[in-house]
Write an enzyme that holds these catalytic residues in place. Structure first.
Site, short mmCIF file in Angstrom:
data_model
loop_
_atom_site.label_atom_id
_atom_site.label_comp_id
_atom_site.label_asym_id
_atom_site.label_seq_id
_atom_site.Cartn_x
_atom_site.Cartn_y
_atom_site.Cartn_z
N TYR A 156 0.84 -1.21 0.00
CA TYR A 156 0.00 0.00 0.00
C TYR A 156 0.88 1.26 0.00
O TYR A 156 0.64 2.20 -0.78
CB TYR A 156 -0.90 -0.04 1.24
CG TYR A 156 -1.92 1.05 1.36
CD1 TYR A 156 -3.08 1.03 0.60
CD2 TYR A 156 -1.73 2.10 2.25
CE1 TYR A 156 -4.03 2.03 0.73
CE2 TYR A 156 -2.68 3.11 2.39
CZ TYR A 156 -3.84 3.07 1.63
OH TYR A 156 -4.77 4.06 1.76
N LYS A 160 1.09 4.24 -2.88
CA LYS A 160 0.77 5.65 -2.62
C LYS A 160 2.00 6.54 -2.83
O LYS A 160 1.88 7.68 -3.29
CB LYS A 160 0.21 5.82 -1.20
CG LYS A 160 -1.12 5.08 -0.97
CD LYS A 160 -2.24 5.56 -1.89
CE LYS A 160 -3.59 4.97 -1.52
NZ LYS A 160 -4.68 5.43 -2.37
#
Ligand code: NAP
Length: 248
Positions: A156, A160
């Site tokens: 994740y 990002k």
């Protein structure tokens, strides 16, 4: 009169959570809104009706944000209906948390496809139109985790952080054509995504938040409205936190 009166907006992944709040808040400010979802058909249809009840045009499409061909097709339909796009919000995202030791290749790839490749898919599909218009505001929903990392979220965080680099590159590439590209980095926001966390994990997050509360989807949506509006016309290439001071 709303600050976005007459503007045309697109939001990916808006059937619930932050995306839903963004779609509703854009509409409350007068924008016509097209949005996508992946599987929550009933929730998406309910949102479409709620948007229309605010007196704006609303379009909704099932579209897997990870798929370039589906995204290109849906963006084509939206442009056919709206004729232009002023605001593009890349919100669709997922988590597949695990310590690196236990993280599978599949869950790494899945998060990169859904959270990062999806932003390429949309931005590439709208680029030509924004260039012709010589205007547009692209807003990518990133995360504080993309700046500081987080144990159990290597996939994740990488997605990002990649989104942040993409945002800055697009801002540099398209700025001369009056197209802005910014990212918002929320901290801990109360949605179904964070409902998966157990009480001790939530407590740990709260310990690091000076404002001593989780954020609401609306906290993020208000910044989207500002970045979508002409009030932010000299702001591009920024990754702006909405995190209650978690990352100071
Ligand atoms: P959420 O409650 O899990 O909602 C995710 C939304 O995205 C749903 O509407 C879902 O649609 C849609 N979606 C997921 N994958 C999709 C795909 N491949 N194609 C199309 N739509 C897809 O998540 P959230 O908390 O609102 O998060 C929204 C964004 O904010 C994400 O990018 C997330 O990374 C970011 N963010 C959230 C937090 C937080 O604390 N909540 C913090 C930082 C950043 P379906 O229901 O139809 O599948």
């Amino acid at each position: 009169m709303g600050i976005l009166e007459g503007k045309f907006a697109f939001v990916s992944g808006a059937s619930r959570g932050i995306g839903r709040a963004i779609a509703l808040t854009l509409a409350e400010e007068g924008a016509h809104v097209a949005f996508t979802y992946r599987s929550s058909k009933d929730a998406a249809e309910a949102l479409r009706l709620e948007l229309e009840s605010k007196g704006v045009q609303a379009l909704c499409f099932a579209c897997d944000a990870a798929s370039f061909s589906q995204t290109e097709e849906v963006v084509g339909k939206i442009l056919e209906a709206f004729g232009r796009l002023d605001v593009v919000v890349n919100n669709a995202g997922i988590t597949r948390d695990n310590l690196l030791m236990r993280m599978s290749e599949e869950s790494f790839d899945e998060v990169i496809q859904n959270n990062l490749k999806s932003v390429f898919n949309v931005t590439k599909s709208v680029q030509r139109t924004l260039l012709k218009q010589r205007s547009g505001s692209i807003i990518n929903i990133s995360s504080v985790v993309g700046k500081g990392g987080n144990p159990g979220q290597a996939n994740y965080a990488a997605s990002k952080a990649g989104m942040n680099g993409f945002t800055q590159s697009v801002a540099k590439e398209l700025g001369s054509r009056n197209i802005r590209c910014n990212a918002i980095a929320p901290g801990f926001i109360e949605t179904e995504m964070t409902a998966e966390l157990d009480a001790s994990q939530k407590e740990q997050w709260l310990q690091h938040i000076p404002l001593k509360r989780g954020g609401t989807p609306q906290d993020v949506a208000r910044l989207v409205v500002f970045l979508a509006s002409d009030d932010s016309s000299y702001i591009t290439g920024q990754v702006i936190n909405v995190c209650g001071g978690m990352q100071i």
